[in-house]
Scaffold this motif. Structure first.
Motif, PDB file in Angstrom:
ATOM      1  N   ILE A  55       1.019  -1.122  -0.344  1.00 16.69           N
ATOM      2  CA  ILE A  55       0.076   0.321   0.087  1.00 16.69           C
ATOM      3  C   ILE A  55       0.560   1.291   0.060  1.00 16.69           C
ATOM      4  O   ILE A  55       1.676   1.460   0.731  1.00 16.69           O
ATOM      5  CB  ILE A  55      -1.141   0.078   0.986  1.00 16.69           C
ATOM      6  N   LEU A  56       0.136   2.049  -0.751  1.00 15.30           N
ATOM      7  CA  LEU A  56       0.972   2.905  -0.787  1.00 15.30           C
ATOM      8  C   LEU A  56       0.477   4.296  -0.900  1.00 15.30           C
ATOM      9  O   LEU A  56      -0.283   4.176  -1.016  1.00 15.30           O
ATOM     10  CB  LEU A  56       2.108   3.842  -2.104  1.00 15.30           C
TER      11      LEU A  56
ATOM     12  N   THR B 220       4.359   8.349   0.041  1.00 13.36           N
ATOM     13  CA  THR B 220       5.203   6.981   0.005  1.00 13.36           C
ATOM     14  C   THR B 220       6.554   6.995  -1.021  1.00 13.36           C
ATOM     15  O   THR B 220       5.367   7.939  -2.627  1.00 13.36           O
ATOM     16  CB  THR B 220       4.569   5.771  -0.019  1.00 13.36           C
ATOM     17  N   LYS B 221       7.503   7.215  -1.575  1.00 13.24           N
ATOM     18  CA  LYS B 221       8.046   7.916  -2.351  1.00 13.24           C
ATOM     19  C   LYS B 221       8.236   6.193  -2.810  1.00 13.24           C
ATOM     20  O   LYS B 221       8.858   5.423  -2.268  1.00 13.24           O
ATOM     21  CB  LYS B 221       9.411   8.288  -2.040  1.00 13.24           C
TER      22      LYS B 221
ATOM     23  N   ASN C 212      10.404  -1.384  -3.114  1.00 10.52           N
ATOM     24  CA  ASN C 212      10.495  -1.957  -4.528  1.00 10.52           C
ATOM     25  C   ASN C 212       9.450  -2.783  -5.173  1.00 10.52           C
ATOM     26  O   ASN C 212       8.358  -3.236  -3.889  1.00 10.52           O
ATOM     27  CB  ASN C 212      11.496  -3.193  -4.305  1.00 10.52           C
ATOM     28  N   LEU C 213       8.903  -2.064  -5.950  1.00  9.14           N
ATOM     29  CA  LEU C 213       7.652  -2.402  -6.756  1.00  9.14           C
ATOM     30  C   LEU C 213       7.198  -3.411  -7.521  1.00  9.14           C
ATOM     31  O   LEU C 213       6.248  -3.981  -7.936  1.00  9.14           O
ATOM     32  CB  LEU C 213       6.669  -1.339  -7.087  1.00  9.14           C
ATOM     33  N   LYS C 214       7.979  -4.071  -7.698  1.00 10.09           N
ATOM     34  CA  LYS C 214       8.290  -5.181  -9.160  1.00 10.09           C
ATOM     35  C   LYS C 214       7.740  -6.148  -8.574  1.00 10.09           C
ATOM     36  O   LYS C 214       7.998  -6.841  -7.473  1.00 10.09           O
ATOM     37  CB  LYS C 214      10.122  -5.388  -9.633  1.00 10.09           C
ATOM     38  N   ASP C 215       6.945  -6.789  -9.658  1.00  4.44           N
ATOM     39  CA  ASP C 215       6.281  -7.547  -9.265  1.00  4.44           C
ATOM     40  C   ASP C 215       5.030  -8.127  -7.779  1.00  4.44           C
ATOM     41  O   ASP C 215       4.923  -9.023  -7.519  1.00  4.44           O
ATOM     42  CB  ASP C 215       6.462  -9.119  -9.320  1.00  4.44           C
ATOM     43  N   CYS C 216       4.627  -6.611  -7.678  1.00  2.00           N
ATOM     44  CA  CYS C 216       3.894  -7.076  -6.592  1.00  2.00           C
ATOM     45  C   CYS C 216       2.532  -6.063  -6.740  1.00  2.00           C
ATOM     46  O   CYS C 216       1.945  -5.456  -7.898  1.00  2.00           O
ATOM     47  CB  CYS C 216       4.864  -5.173  -5.674  1.00  2.00           C
TER      48      CYS C 216
ATOM     49  N   LEU D 257      -0.766  16.292 -13.123  1.00  2.20           N
ATOM     50  CA  LEU D 257       0.979  16.578 -13.391  1.00  2.20           C
ATOM     51  C   LEU D 257       1.416  15.258 -12.161  1.00  2.20           C
ATOM     52  O   LEU D 257       2.328  15.070 -12.922  1.00  2.20           O
ATOM     53  CB  LEU D 257       1.257  18.116 -14.060  1.00  2.20           C
ATOM     54  N   LEU D 258       2.153  16.272 -11.107  1.00  2.00           N
ATOM     55  CA  LEU D 258       2.060  15.550 -10.089  1.00  2.00           C
ATOM     56  C   LEU D 258       1.786  14.325 -10.175  1.00  2.00           C
ATOM     57  O   LEU D 258       2.216  13.122  -9.955  1.00  2.00           O
ATOM     58  CB  LEU D 258       2.559  16.045  -8.821  1.00  2.00           C
ATOM     59  N   PHE D 259       0.978  13.907  -9.973  1.00  2.00           N
ATOM     60  CA  PHE D 259      -0.102  12.422  -9.902  1.00  2.00           C
ATOM     61  C   PHE D 259       0.285  11.737 -10.972  1.00  2.00           C
ATOM     62  O   PHE D 259       1.377  10.351 -10.707  1.00  2.00           O
ATOM     63  CB  PHE D 259      -1.276  12.215  -9.476  1.00  2.00           C
ATOM     64  N   ASN D 260       0.496  12.234 -12.398  1.00  4.15           N
ATOM     65  CA  ASN D 260       0.630  10.916 -13.341  1.00  4.15           C
ATOM     66  C   ASN D 260       2.101  11.095 -13.439  1.00  4.15           C
ATOM     67  O   ASN D 260       3.141  10.010 -14.404  1.00  4.15           O
ATOM     68  CB  ASN D 260       0.506  12.137 -14.844  1.00  4.15           C
ATOM     69  N   TRP D 261       3.384  11.815 -12.795  1.00  8.61           N
ATOM     70  CA  TRP D 261       4.728  11.875 -12.682  1.00  8.61           C
ATOM     71  C   TRP D 261       4.837  10.327 -11.235  1.00  8.61           C
ATOM     72  O   TRP D 261       5.231   8.928 -11.885  1.00  8.61           O
ATOM     73  CB  TRP D 261       5.772  12.802 -12.070  1.00  8.61           C
ATOM     74  N   TYR D 262       3.670  10.625 -10.496  1.00 15.58           N
ATOM     75  CA  TYR D 262       3.841   9.820  -9.744  1.00 15.58           C
ATOM     76  C   TYR D 262       3.466   7.739 -10.407  1.00 15.58           C
ATOM     77  O   TYR D 262       4.213   7.353  -9.757  1.00 15.58           O
ATOM     78  CB  TYR D 262       3.129   9.516  -8.420  1.00 15.58           C
TER      79      TYR D 262
END
Ligand SMILES: [Mn+2]
Length: 356
Positions: free
Chosen positions: A241-242, A253-254, A259-263, A276-281
């Protein structure tokens, strides 16, 4: 000697998802590593090897066979007792997937399947292995337990007051007193690890669904001489959860720090005013190749606003909490039994599949 105590495996869960299978295989690699390093080559598994009672998907069979071949090739002995997901008929243990696929006629001579209550001697320590108890074997199992002189018991039990889900205690099953005679009891069945008196619910070795997001999964090591048991945590947490909030500094949460790979990822968006910021995120998150990303706008979520931490957030999101809050708001005098009834119904619904 030391024995690895392993909970419900559920090969084939989530329609044999490749992601879950990946984490299952990863877990068993680390288990094999641990066993090799510490010279612990005996495993007692507490039932529910496969997720589906009636149909087994070829892909889940492949995953399971890969795992069991590795265990065999590394010299592990694997004792497994029958769980409620391992049986075809609900009220009898007549047909079991474990026997059929892993039993005596399989390629796995290192696997021993127990469908009768049995006492096994592990280096001088007598351990009772009790299969799932249903109407056809209840009398036999209960009298076996009552007459046993073994200090340790393993099974797939429904014992009252243990958590079946977070903050939901199970009622309507066996009493703790039934097991008082044992020094140690290990049980599968409930997926959340917990401990009370002499009883340990070992929990699933890994996360299986979002219901496990807060769970501390892993396996247990039991010492037959000292009776000590410790949990070895599985650090491969893959439900994450972020939190995102572009109004309040320091809340977000940065994505680069997790580590989010395969999560499986859930973003709780408390405030997204800057698109814009949300898209970047989001881009930063997708760059890591997560298995799935869900965005939850907290405005639309039940009771999310005043939440301070992840625990609370996920709890407030659970169906069972919504049910409980609904019951609380009703003007009736039997809330507790109703809550228990609905929780049992909900659990039953969640553990049945489309198979019925
Ligand atoms: Mn289970």
């Amino acid at each position: 000697m030391k024995i690895i105590i392993l909970g419900d495996c559920h090969f084939g869960v989530k329609q044999s998802s490749d992601i879950v299978a990946l984490h299952q295989r990863r877990f068993f690699d680390s288990l094999i590593d641990y066993g090799n390093k510490n010279n612990i080559k005996t495993i007692i598994q507490l039932g529910d090897i496969f997720d589906q009672r009636k149909n087994i998907n070829v892909k889940s069979l492949k995953t399971a066979y890969c795992v069991f071949s590795k265990l065999r090739d590394h010299g592990f002995t694997f004792h497994t007792l029958i769980g409620n997901h391992d049986i075809f008929y609900r009220d009898t243990l007549e047909i079991t997937s474990s026997e059929l696929l892993l039993g005596e006629e399989s390629n796995f001579e290192n696997i021993k399947v127990y469908k009768e209550p049995t006492t096994v001697d592990f280096d001088g320590c007598q351990i009772d292995l009790i299969p799932w108890i249903c109407s056809s074997n209840e009398e036999k199992c209960l009298s076996f337990i009552a007459n046993s002189k073994s200090p340790v018991c393993c099974g797939h039990f429904e014992i009252n007051t243990f958590p079946v889900l977070f903050r939901i205690e199970f009622h309507g099953g066996m009493e703790l007193q039934t097991f008082r005679k044992y020094k140690r009891v290990f049980s599968g069945h409930f997926h959340i690890p917990s401990q009370k008196d002499n009883i340990v619910y070992v929990g699933t070795p890994y996360q299986l669904t979002w219901a496990d997001v807060e769970s501390k999964n892993g396996f247990w090591v039991f010492d037959t001489e000292t009776f000590e048991c410790i949990q070895v945590l599985n650090d491969d947490v893959y439900y994450k959860i972020l939190r995102y909030n572009d109004k309040e500094k320091g809340v977000t949460t940065k994505p680069t720090e997790v580590n989010l790979k395969d999560c499986y990822v859930k973003i709780i968006a408390e405030n997204r005013t800057n698109q814009l910021l949300f898209n970047w995120y989001l881009n930063k998150i997708y760059e890591q190749n997560p298995a799935e990303v869900k965005i939850v706008d907290s405005d639309f979520q039940f009771g999310l606003d005043e939440i301070g931490n992840i625990d609370e957030t996920t709890l407030k999101l659970s169906t069972i909490d919504i049910i409980n809050q609904y019951v609380d708001s009703m003007e009736i005098g039997f809330k507790e039994p109703l809550r228990t009834f609905l929780a049992n119904l909900y659990t039953t619904a969640m553990t049945q599949s489309e198979e019925e």
